[in-house]
Design an enzyme around this catalytic site. Sequence first.
Site, PDB file in Angstrom:
ATOM      1  N   HIS A  65      -0.984 -52.623  48.095  1.00 52.62           N
ATOM      2  CA  HIS A  65      -0.219 -53.753  48.528  1.00 52.62           C
ATOM      3  C   HIS A  65       0.863 -53.058  49.389  1.00 52.62           C
ATOM      4  CE1 HIS A  65       2.352 -57.544  47.033  1.00 52.62           C
ATOM      5  NE2 HIS A  65       2.078 -57.534  48.522  1.00 52.62           N
ATOM      6  N   GLN A  68      -1.090 -54.905  39.238  1.00 50.47           N
ATOM      7  CA  GLN A  68      -0.624 -53.806  40.162  1.00 50.47           C
ATOM      8  C   GLN A  68       0.372 -52.895  39.368  1.00 50.47           C
ATOM      9  OE1 GLN A  68      -0.918 -56.304  44.343  1.00 50.47           O
ATOM     10  NE2 GLN A  68       1.144 -55.625  43.696  1.00 50.47           N
ATOM     11  N   ARG A 110      -1.495 -63.420  46.547  1.00 49.23           N
ATOM     12  CA  ARG A 110      -1.485 -63.243  45.298  1.00 49.23           C
ATOM     13  C   ARG A 110      -2.923 -63.125  44.734  1.00 49.23           C
ATOM     14  NH1 ARG A 110       2.455 -61.417  46.554  1.00 49.23           N
ATOM     15  NH2 ARG A 110       4.650 -61.428  45.655  1.00 49.23           N
ATOM     16  N   ASN A 169       9.971 -60.263  54.984  1.00 48.85           N
ATOM     17  CA  ASN A 169       8.684 -59.672  55.495  1.00 48.85           C
ATOM     18  C   ASN A 169       7.601 -60.675  55.895  1.00 48.85           C
ATOM     19  OD1 ASN A 169       8.039 -60.581  53.055  1.00 48.85           O
ATOM     20  ND2 ASN A 169       7.973 -58.512  52.042  1.00 48.85           N
TER      21      ASN A 169
END
Length: 384
Positions: free
Chosen positions: A338, A319, A290, A152
């Site tokens: 996210h 998260q 992060r 990604n």
Amino acid sequence: MAMKRGAASALRAFTSSGDSTSSLVTRHLHASPGSKKIVGVFYDAKEYAAKNPNFLGCTENALGIRQWLESQGHQYIVTSDKEGPYCELEKHIPDLHVLITTPFHPAYVTAERIKKAKNLQLLLTAGIGSDHVDLKAAADAGLTVAEVTGSNVVSVAEDELMRILILVRNFVPGHHQVITGDWNVAGIAYRAYDLEGKTVGTVGAGRIGRLLLQRLKPFNCNLLYHDRLKMDPELENQIGAKFEEDLDKMLPKCDIIVINMPLTEKTRGMFNKDRIAKLKKGVLIVNNARAAIMDTQAVVDGCSSGQIGGYSGDVWNPQPAPKDHPWRYMPNQAMTPHISGTTIDAQIRYAAGVKDMLDRYFKGEDFPPQHYIVKDGELASQYR
């Protein structure tokens, strides 16, 4: 050329780490004959799961590998319930062989969970970034940790460019005006700028950082980068970026800072109150890496005081972010859940990568070297 350094780094990823492996009992990666218990932890899509056949990264579609796994006699358990001593994941920890999770809804694999997981051999990340795993505990236990490197990077780099433009143009307040029925051009224009001519620095210039720099070149920015390794000179000239060996000398030069480094013990809390105070006043910060690289309260204070002119990203600590997370309510932010690395295109790539590694695991074959984060008790270089 852009991937040249990544391939070279992969070959150097597992150099000696002293005598730390002397007491290591490696859990043999190659699958023994028989059915394996594989657990996947993903986010729930609910009514959205059926809207796109390629929406693979959710519990309902489970990376599209359920039929393939079950046809070979394996057990495939999928859940989104991952927190607390009575969650669904915890029930399966003692006897699972493989755990698949994702940075977008991470199952936090602590040392305590690793100790309980007597059959566990393989931890796979569907995506990039395996800091949800206690990597030292995984290495000490002889586990293999791997992720779908490169799956990604385009998705995240494009998202970073979008966030830069959103902050530079002061887009969010304008959008809110449309929703609320207001019309106040001055309330937007007083802090909207062109990207051209601005100094943009990326902290980290691996696959994502390099792609971002390449995409920024047509905007005629002054491009800087800080990284453990200097780029190949030909690529550096092609991109037009300048290497800055000293991070603290680079940061005050930047109008815009983009975080592109992994979370390690060295980078945790790197952007604290003192470092933020030394940045150019009104600096814009994009962080899709992060959240724990930033001191949470220092970012809130910086946005409130104007030291940080805008902060945007899609990563939170923890998260999912709780409803009272202070980044939800701080001024001058353009935060989202996210999402940057879980586009449909990225999901297709990381689902295919997970399937390939599982297939290799069942056949007793090694993975592509760049996918390993922990192998034979040793951590990949970027996590040391």
